[in-house]
Design a protein around this motif. Structure first.
Motif, PDB file in Angstrom:
ATOM      1  N   SER A  32       0.820  -1.204   0.000  1.00 57.68           N
ATOM      2  CA  SER A  32       0.000   0.000   0.000  1.00 57.68           C
ATOM      3  C   SER A  32       0.856   1.256   0.000  1.00 57.68           C
ATOM      4  CB  SER A  32      -0.922  -0.006   1.221  1.00 57.68           C
ATOM      5  OG  SER A  32      -1.734   1.151   1.256  1.00 57.68           O
ATOM      6  N   SER A  98     -11.450  -4.705   2.032  1.00 56.33           N
ATOM      7  CA  SER A  98     -10.764  -3.419   2.170  1.00 56.33           C
ATOM      8  C   SER A  98     -11.779  -2.338   2.514  1.00 56.33           C
ATOM      9  CB  SER A  98     -10.036  -3.041   0.876  1.00 56.33           C
ATOM     10  OG  SER A  98      -8.960  -3.916   0.611  1.00 56.33           O
ATOM     11  N   LEU A 100     -13.145   1.317   2.031  1.00 53.79           N
ATOM     12  CA  LEU A 100     -13.125   2.288   0.946  1.00 53.79           C
ATOM     13  C   LEU A 100     -13.047   3.694   1.529  1.00 53.79           C
ATOM     14  CD1 LEU A 100     -15.857   0.856  -1.451  1.00 53.79           C
ATOM     15  CD2 LEU A 100     -13.385   0.488  -1.509  1.00 53.79           C
ATOM     16  N   GLU A 141      -5.134  -1.414   5.114  1.00 49.59           N
ATOM     17  CA  GLU A 141      -6.420  -2.030   4.796  1.00 49.59           C
ATOM     18  C   GLU A 141      -7.422  -1.066   4.170  1.00 49.59           C
ATOM     19  OE1 GLU A 141      -7.967  -4.268   8.074  1.00 49.59           O
ATOM     20  OE2 GLU A 141      -6.015  -5.126   8.561  1.00 49.59           O
ATOM     21  N   ALA A 143      -8.349   1.043   0.825  1.00 50.73           N
ATOM     22  CA  ALA A 143      -8.060   0.938  -0.613  1.00 50.73           C
ATOM     23  C   ALA A 143      -7.700   2.311  -1.184  1.00 50.73           C
ATOM     24  CB  ALA A 143      -9.261   0.347  -1.340  1.00 50.73           C
ATOM     25  N   GLY A 145      -5.238   3.005  -3.279  1.00 51.06           N
ATOM     26  CA  GLY A 145      -4.835   2.956  -4.678  1.00 51.06           C
ATOM     27  C   GLY A 145      -3.559   3.743  -4.904  1.00 51.06           C
TER      28      GLY A 145
END
Length: 415
Positions: A32, A98, A100, A141, A143, A145
Motif C-alpha cells: 500500500s 478493504s 473504501l 487495509e 483501498a 490505490g
C-alpha cells in the motif's frame, strides 16, 4: 540459503527485502505504501494551532491542482477532518476486505476514525498499542490505490500517533509543522522539529498559522496574535519557512459549514497564502517548476503546443497582464518548431485563462512570472508551467527549451 536473512530466495528477494520473514499484514502495508509517491505529515507540538484546518486546505489545494490525494486523519480522540470537509454524516463501506476511503471529489479521498463513531458523544479510549494497530490498518487495509500525495493529519504532540505514522510511512515522509506566532506555541513546536530529526524524517517546512487577523472587509492584517514567531523558529532551526496564514472569521465560518476555504474563497488573500505553502510541495514532487537554472528538455516525444504571454510583441513577465498569447506548435521528436499563432485571450478573471488555453490544446506555458495559485489552476487543466523565462522570440524560447538549453531565473510574480 542466505545466512543474512535465511529465505529460500538465497538473499535475492525481488523486493529488496526478505518476504518470508514478514507477516501478511506487513507485506500488505508495504504494498500500500509503495503506491504513494509523496507523503506529507502535518503535525505540531502544540494543540489549538489550526493544524487540521491547514491539513484539510493543503489536501484540497493539491487535489484542485490535479493531484491524486489521500487525506488520513489519525487524531483518534478528536477527529476534525470529516466536519471540515462536510463529510461528518458519511458512513464508510467495505469492498473485498478493504475499507473504501470516502471521496470528497474525484481527486481526493478521506479516511478518519470519525467515520466509524456514529455517536458524537462516544469517546475513544485507546492506549498506545491499539492506536498503533489502528494507524497500521488505516494505511494497509484502506483501498487508497495509487496516490500522488498522502496527507496525514496528526494530533498535537510527539507521542504515539505521529511516531507510528512516521515509522510506518518511512523516512521519506516529509513533515509540515504548524505553529502560531506566540512564544508558548513556538516553544512546544520546536520539539516537533527535534522529534522529526531524531527519526530521520525531512521537514518540508514551518507554517505560521493565525499570523495576525485579516479584516473580512478590507483584508488588512492586524497582528492581534503577534507575528513572526514561526518564521523566527524556521530560521533558528534552519528549516524552510513555508509561509504565514492570517486568521480570518471567514475561514472559521467555512469550517463550521464543511466548506474548505481554498475552494470556497479562492481569491481571498488567505487562500493565496495557503497556495504559497502548497507550491513547494508540488515543486518537490516535480509538478511545478520553481527552481532557477537549466529547464529540463521535454521528455515526451511528439507534437506539443506551448503558450507564451506577449506584451507589445515581446515576452510578458506576468501572464495575467499579457495582451496576446503566442501559441507555438512544436515537434519534440525532431526538435523543430512547426508554426506560431498569436491569439487574444479573454479578459483576465480567476480560472479563465487556464480553461481558455486548455481549449486551445496547450500542453506547456513558458512565462516570466505566475503566482502559486494560478500555477495550481493550470496544473489542474493538465498544463505544465515553467516560470522565470525572459528574452528571445517565442520561436527562439521554444527551440531552446526543446534543445535543453533554456534557463530560468526568478519567478517575477511569486505570490
Amino acid at each position: 540459503m542466505s545466512e543474512s536473512c535465511g529465505c529460500s530466495a538465497g538473499g535475492n528477494c525481488s523486493s529488496g527485502g526478505c518476504h518470508e520473514n514478514k507477516s501478511p499484514e506487513d507485506l500488505r502495508l508495504e504494498s500500500s505504501v509503495s503506491r504513494i509517491r509523496n507523503k506529507v505529515v502535518v503535525m505540531s507540538g502544540k494543540g489549538g494551532v489550526g493544524k487540521s484546518t491547514i491539513a484539510a486546505n493543503i489536501a484540497v489545494s493539491l487535489a484542485l491542482a490535479g493531484q491524486k490525494v489521500g487525506l488520513l486523519d489519525v487524531d483518534v480522540h478528536g477527529p476534525s477532518i470529516p466536519r471540515l470537509l462536510g463529510l461528518d454524516k458519511t458512513e464508510i463501506r467495505m469492498e473485498e476486505r478493504s475499507l473504501l476511503p470516502v471521496p470528497w471529489n474525484a481527486n481526493l479521498s478521506v479516511m478518519s476514525v470519525g467515520f466509524m463513531i456514529p455517536d458524537p458523544q462516544q469517546a475513544v479510549i485507546w492506549r498506545g498499542p491499539v492506536k498503533m494497530g489502528f494507524i497500521k490498518q488505516m494505511l494497509s487495509e484502506v483501498a487508497w490505490g495509487d496516490l500522488d500525495f498522502l496527507v496525514v493529519d496528526c494530533p498535537p504532540g510527539t507521542g504515539d500517533e505521529p511516531l507510528s505514522v512516521l515509522q510506518l510511512l518511512g523516512t521519506d515522509a516529509r513533515a509540515v509543522i504548524v505553529t502560531t506566532p506566540q512564544a508558548v506555541a513556538v516553544d512546544d513546536v520546536r520539539r516537533s522539529i527535534g522529534f522529526c530529526r531524531e527519526l530521520g524524517n525531512p521537514i518540508a517546512g514551518v507554517v505560521e498559522n493565525m499570523s495576525g487577523f485579516a479584516c473580512p472587509q478590507c483584508d488588512h492584517v492586524e497582528p492581534l496574535f503577534g507575528q513572526g514567531g514561526g518564521e523566527a523558529l524556521a530560521k533558528e532551526t534552519n528549516v524552510p519557512f513555508l509561509g504565514a496564514v492570517p486568521a480570518t472569521s471567514l475561514m472559521s465560518r467555512c469550517g463550521d459549514k464543511g466548506l474548505v476555504f481554498v475552494q470556497a474563497q479562492p481569491e481571498n488573500p488567505v487562500a493565496e497564502a495557503i497556495g504559497r505553502i502548497v507550491k513547494p510541495l508540488l515543486a518537490h514532487a516535480g509538478t511545478l517548476h520553481e527552481r532557477e537554472g537549466a529547464v529540463p528538455a521535454p521528455q515526451a516525444e511528439g507534437t506539443v503546443k506551448v503558450a507564451l504571454p506577449l506584451a507589445n510583441g515581446s515576452l510578458c513577465q506576468h501572464f495575467g497582464h499579457c495582451e496576446q498569447f503566442a501559441i507555438v506548435t512544436a515537434d519534440t521528436t525532431a526538435k523543430t518548431v512547426l508554426g506560431t499563432e498569436n491569439i487574444t485571450p479573454p479578459p483576465h478573471e480567476p480560472g479563465v485563462l487556464p480553461r481558455f488555453l486548455a481549449e486551445q490544446g496547450v500542453n506547456v506555458v513558458l512565462a516570466g512570472g505566475m503566482g502559486a495559485r494560478a500555477q495550481s489552476l493550470f496544473t489542474g487543466q493538465g498544463i505544465n508551467v515553467v516560470t522565470g523565462i525572459s528574452g528571445g522570440s517565442p520561436h527562439e524560447v521554444v527551440s531552446a527549451w526543446m534543445q535543453g538549453s533554456l534557463t530560468a531565473g526568478a519567478n517575477t510574480c511569486d505570490h
